[in-house]
Design a protein around this motif. Sequence first.
Motif, PDB file in Angstrom:
ATOM      1  N   LYS A 266      61.511 -67.347  18.760  1.00  0.00           N
ATOM      2  CA  LYS A 266      62.494 -66.352  18.326  1.00  0.00           C
ATOM      3  C   LYS A 266      63.494 -65.947  19.412  1.00  0.00           C
TER       4      LYS A 266
ATOM      5  N   GLU B 170      53.797 -68.375  12.044  1.00  0.00           N
ATOM      6  CA  GLU B 170      54.117 -67.068  12.624  1.00  0.00           C
ATOM      7  C   GLU B 170      54.036 -67.117  14.145  1.00  0.00           C
ATOM      8  N   MET B 171      53.058 -67.861  14.660  1.00  0.00           N
ATOM      9  CA  MET B 171      52.918 -68.003  16.106  1.00  0.00           C
ATOM     10  C   MET B 171      54.105 -68.763  16.701  1.00  0.00           C
TER      11      MET B 171
ATOM     12  N   SER C 178      57.312 -66.570  16.602  1.00  0.00           N
ATOM     13  CA  SER C 178      57.353 -65.559  17.667  1.00  0.00           C
ATOM     14  C   SER C 178      57.620 -66.186  19.030  1.00  0.00           C
ATOM     15  N   HIS C 179      57.164 -67.423  19.223  1.00  0.00           N
ATOM     16  CA  HIS C 179      57.379 -68.117  20.499  1.00  0.00           C
ATOM     17  C   HIS C 179      58.824 -68.584  20.640  1.00  0.00           C
TER      18      HIS C 179
ATOM     19  N   LEU D 299      58.792 -63.608   9.446  1.00  0.00           N
ATOM     20  CA  LEU D 299      58.728 -64.430  10.660  1.00  0.00           C
ATOM     21  C   LEU D 299      59.639 -63.884  11.762  1.00  0.00           C
ATOM     22  N   MET D 300      60.850 -63.475  11.397  1.00  0.00           N
ATOM     23  CA  MET D 300      61.857 -63.091  12.383  1.00  0.00           C
ATOM     24  C   MET D 300      61.941 -61.582  12.612  1.00  0.00           C
ATOM     25  N   LYS D 301      61.289 -60.801  11.758  1.00  0.00           N
ATOM     26  CA  LYS D 301      61.349 -59.335  11.871  1.00  0.00           C
ATOM     27  C   LYS D 301      62.799 -58.842  11.857  1.00  0.00           C
TER      28      LYS D 301
END
Length: 446
Positions: free
Chosen positions: A134, A127-128, A131-132, A334-336
């Motif tokens: 994306k 997940e970290m 987000s980094h 993960l990508m929202k």
Amino acid sequence: MSEIQPTFGFTEFDILKKYRKSFHESELGRLHSVFPFERIAKEAGLSEQRLGRRNIFSPCAKIALMVLKAYTGFSDRQLVEHINGNIHYQMFCGVMIDPSFPITNFKIISAIRNETASRLDIDALQEMLASHWKPYLENLHVCMTNATCYESYMRFPTDMKLLWESIVWLHRHICCHCSDLDIRRPRNKYADVSTAYLSYSKKRKRKASRTRMLKRRMLKLLEKLIMQRDGIDKEYGASLRYTQDYLKRLSVIRKVLVQGKELFEGGKVSGRIVSIDRHYVRPIVRGKEAKPVEFGAKVNNIQIDGISFIEHLSFKAFNEGIRLKDCIRLQQRLMKARVRCVAADSIYANNANRKFCTKYGISTSFVRKGRAAKDERLRKVLRSELSRERATRLEGSFGTQKQHYSLSRIKARKRGTEILWIFFGIHTANAVLMIDKIKKRKNKVA
């Protein structure tokens, strides 16, 4: 001195400055910029504890070491040698090593790997990383998924090899116990079976009758060795000290004996052990022409714009076809972003998955069932494009990871370190791809 100093061609400061500049311009420097090392180390909870002679590796350096090992493909000994002599590797790990006092204990890499493996949380770290990375990814609505097996570095298992390895290990430790206690070694048929097994292993063609006869002798010998060892433990157990690895190996050998007897009598065994060292590995039948059975970790991956993430990892065989819903949910977490298209192999095209995708309006690469729709021509083009993209990018990423990032035959000795090896191999391959994606995004903005 202030007047003479500017005339020096190479001062120590200038050389170090030039090295740093060359490091940031190199692929290794760009790879370093892709990873959020501080956030990963903090999430993993790595400590500043002393490892080896000097405490030179910070938590960020420990994560960088794992990435560097996956990127280079070096052994632990080779990696230490290159870190001692390569200033770019030192900058990657954030350490400066005095040439007069190099690192001499290469086992520090193994200690760091064990520490990191004990604190690895795949879901949180992915997940970290997602987000980094994306902001530099495209097509977040397309999910591609498939499973592969990352094989362990082990010999092809047979019943005879497994029984013989158990006999050799048990006989050696019985001899050690008798030597330590200064008692007479119990009698058994180890020498006779050893001679028979050596003669058997040298033959190119082995008759089934001879194999069965030798297997019976080995099972009887293994059972007797276990009884003799238990007898020594019952009488002299207070004088002997057993390590945790010893007791674990002994329990595995007992299970090998039980399974060997069942197989010899024609029965079936579930959870079959194929290695004494890696007792957690199970045979995985893949049905491939070159390798019908593989031994290692089976991993179900999803891929987003060429970047792979681990959805499920197991050392036991599982049906990846029932995990499509979990793959879609993982990508959306993960990508929202909502998944609109799915590209997957035909094993995923069961009725439950088809109904799920139809319910939520998700287009798939599955072969159509039933009556054709009004816009069948457009759907056919979309299915073809999704299938082509999956076959080239996703399947190609498996080969890239195995050939270039130490995932061909994993040489870890424990379950946790093997999972760690797979995790960093996959995401190091992702980071190399992210270098080009970040560069393209910056060029567009410029």
